[in-house]
Design an enzyme around this catalytic site. Structure first.
Site, PDB file in Angstrom:
ATOM      1  CG  HIS A  44      -6.718  -8.397   2.104  1.00 43.46           C
ATOM      2  ND1 HIS A  44      -6.442  -8.776   1.229  1.00 43.46           N
ATOM      3  CD2 HIS A  44      -7.740  -7.498   2.147  1.00 43.46           C
ATOM      4  CE1 HIS A  44      -6.936  -8.196   0.364  1.00 43.46           C
ATOM      5  NE2 HIS A  44      -8.508  -7.227   1.110  1.00 43.46           N
TER       6      HIS A  44
ATOM      7  CG  ASP B 111      -2.154  -5.275   4.871  1.00 46.33           C
ATOM      8  OD1 ASP B 111      -3.183  -4.092   5.045  1.00 46.33           O
ATOM      9  OD2 ASP B 111      -3.085  -6.184   5.064  1.00 46.33           O
TER      10      ASP B 111
ATOM     11  CD  GLN C  58      -9.245  -1.401   5.960  1.00 46.12           C
ATOM     12  OE1 GLN C  58      -9.694  -0.447   6.655  1.00 46.12           O
ATOM     13  NE2 GLN C  58      -9.258  -2.110   4.924  1.00 46.12           N
TER      14      GLN C  58
ATOM     15  CE  LYS D  16      -7.885  -0.933   1.380  1.00 47.65           C
ATOM     16  NZ  LYS D  16      -9.028  -1.760   1.078  1.00 47.65           N
TER      17      LYS D  16
ATOM     18  CB  CYS E 274     -10.027 -10.068   0.349  1.00 50.90           C
ATOM     19  SG  CYS E 274     -10.581  -9.699  -1.486  1.00 50.90           S
TER      20      CYS E 274
HETATM   21  C1  LIG Z   1      -5.775  -4.859   5.313  1.00 49.55           C
HETATM   22  C2  LIG Z   1      -5.925  -5.040   3.877  1.00 49.55           C
HETATM   23  N1  LIG Z   1      -4.784  -5.952   3.320  1.00 49.55           N
HETATM   24  C3  LIG Z   1      -4.404  -5.323   2.247  1.00 49.55           C
HETATM   25  C4  LIG Z   1      -5.505  -4.759   1.280  1.00 49.55           C
HETATM   26  C5  LIG Z   1      -5.249  -4.628   0.071  1.00 49.55           C
HETATM   27  O1  LIG Z   1      -5.402  -3.327  -1.192  1.00 49.55           O
HETATM   28  P1  LIG Z   1      -5.581  -2.693  -2.476  1.00 49.55           P
HETATM   29  O2  LIG Z   1      -6.802  -3.537  -2.818  1.00 49.55           O
HETATM   30  O3  LIG Z   1      -5.405  -1.206  -2.096  1.00 49.55           O
HETATM   31  O4  LIG Z   1      -3.868  -2.965  -2.539  1.00 49.55           O
HETATM   32  C6  LIG Z   1      -7.248  -4.711   1.849  1.00 49.55           C
HETATM   33  C7  LIG Z   1      -8.306  -4.199   1.631  1.00 49.55           C
HETATM   34  O5  LIG Z   1      -9.083  -3.973   1.696  1.00 49.55           O
HETATM   35  C8  LIG Z   1      -7.109  -4.669   3.112  1.00 49.55           C
HETATM   36  O6  LIG Z   1      -8.605  -4.064   4.353  1.00 49.55           O
END
Ligand SMILES: Cc1ncc(COP(=O)(O)O)c(C=O)c1O
Length: 418
Positions: free
Chosen positions: A135, A212, A215, A238, A376
């Site tokens: 992401h 990270d 998900q 999430k 993203c």
């Molecule tokens: C894999 C992953 N990393 C990071 C993020 C960013 O999360 P946040 O917008 O809650 O900071 C997301 C959001 O969709 C994501 O799917």
């Protein structure tokens, strides 16, 4: 609606989805006169009534700033936010509660590590290993540090199924590698990465690893001690909690060595104009008034998930994934992007001759919420040579009937564009 294929509903047969759905008031919403079919859970999942109730109870009976007063409300709010920290600690099996830092989300948590660890331990000529699947929030903070320090980003490629090429990963680990930062589960494709092996390989060379987990947290059992990662980031919104709260797990040994990312109140032990002495973790990384209500409410979300059981959630979602994959694969002119052997409940797809935004718009007319765009993850889209996909992402409150509605919706899209 079609009955699902025999054998694909095993876990779901013992999973009382109708009962759980009643906990989610928003699932009763009508969109364009049709029942809402909410398949955008990878972006944000919904909050059940017990979690909403916890928010209201905090705001109506416990709200105050924390750590700063001896009065009843402040002491209550302080104690409740520490209870929430310990709930998260237990949820992820962290060794100590000081290893759990409240952030505003995954993005904030990764930035904390990129700046708190990266600025101190990464220098000119050093390398940061990322993957094609990341992401943007696990790319851009590292690019910022790399640019500032003269370090280099190295990228683990993927195959056509959306799986990391582990031989290439192993080749990238070298004496200049200062950190590996990798998604546990890909938001764009659903790939579950072999993070345990990746961590082991990095640690064999003394390299720390950030996962990270945005998900993964709502879908997989997390165990920081078994995984042995150095950092783990995820978001409350999430995992059936509110927006504005996220978690950074960090091994205490790293948190002690890192520099704070943000300065301000609460993150200090003493301040003079000559010198500030920083607080110990987690306070050292929680400058200013934290998202108190959201943190306490996240604690309720953790309770809610545990009351169902993450293993049962995962089993039901796996049924949904198998069924959706099978049904979408039967549609001529529709291609699933991301076919990894190990996947979370995400189905990204493209419809021949129809832009994903049009797919999303027409599905919305049927009350169906999917995400369309690059999610993203522009490097993933570049890898597959496409600008965007439509993505259906499932939570435990989704049903086989909703997948049937999605498939019927895609057929209608194809008819409109024929
Ligand atoms: C894999 C992953 N990393 C990071 C993020 C960013 O999360 P946040 O917008 O809650 O900071 C997301 C959001 O969709 C994501 O799917």
């Amino acid at each position: 609606m079609n009955a699902p294929q025999t054998g694909l509903k095993r876990a779901s047969e013992t999973f009382d989805v109708a009962r759980f759905r009643k906990d989610f008031p928003i699932l009763g919403t009508k969109v364009n006169g049709k029942p809402l079919v909410y398949l955008d859970n990878a972006a944000s999942s919904q909050m059940p009534q017990p979690v909403l109730d916890r928010w209201i109870r905090y705001q109506t009976t416990q709200h105050s700033n924390i750590h700063r007063a001896v009065h009843y409300l402040s002491e209550t709010a302080t104690a409740e936010s520490e209870v929430a920290r310990r709930k998260v600690q237990a949820f992820i099996n962290a060794r100590e509660d000081r290893e759990v830092i409240f952030t505003t989300g995954t993005t904030d948590a990764i930035n904390l590590v990129a700046h708190g660890y990266g600025r101190k331990f990464i220098g000119a000529g050093d390398e940061i290993v990322l993957t094609t699947l990341e992401h943007h929030s696990n790319i851009v903070p590292w690019q910022m540090v790399a640019e500032e320090k003269g370090a280099r980003i190295r990228v683990v490629p993927i195959n056509d199924r959306g799986e990391l090429l582990i031989e290439e990963y192993l080749k990238l680990l070298g004496p200049r590698t200062k950190i590996v930062a990798v998604g546990h589960v890909s938001n764009a494709l659903g790939t579950i990465n072999p993070v345990r092996d990746m961590i082991e390989a990095a640690h064999a060379k003394g390299i720390p690893v950030l996962l990270d987990g945005a998900q993964a947290a709502p879908h997989l059992r997390l165990d920081m001690q078994a995984l042995d990662c150095d950092f783990y980031a995820f978001s409350g919104h999430k995992m059936f909690g509110p927006t504005g709260i996220g978690i950074l797990y960090g091994k205490a040994a790293w948190l002690e060595k890192m520099q704070p990312f943000k300065g301000g109140g609460d993150m200090i032990l003493s301040v003079t104009f000559e010198k500030t002495i920083y607080n110990v973790p987690p306070g050292k990384f929680e400058a200013g008034t934290p998202p108190i209500a959201a943190a306490i409410t996240l604690g309720a979300a953790v309770d809610y998930i545990e009351s169902i059981g993450i293993e049962r959630i995962h089993a039901h979602e796996t049924d949904l994934l198998d069924y959706a994959t099978d049904q979408v694969n039967r549609l001529p002119g529709v291609r699933i992007v991301g076919t990894a052997e190990k996947k979370a409940a995400v189905v990204s797809f493209v419809v021949d001759g129809v832009h994903p935004h049009d797919v999303g718009t027409l599905l919305n007319e049927d009350g169906i919420a999917v995400r369309t765009g690059h999610h993203c993850t522009q490097p993933v889209m570049q890898r597959f040579g496409i600008p965007a996909t439509s993505r259906a992402s499932f939570a435990f409150y989704n049903t086989h009937a909703e997948i049937d509605a999605l498939v019927a919706g895609i057929k209608r899209v194809q008819k409109v564009f024929r």
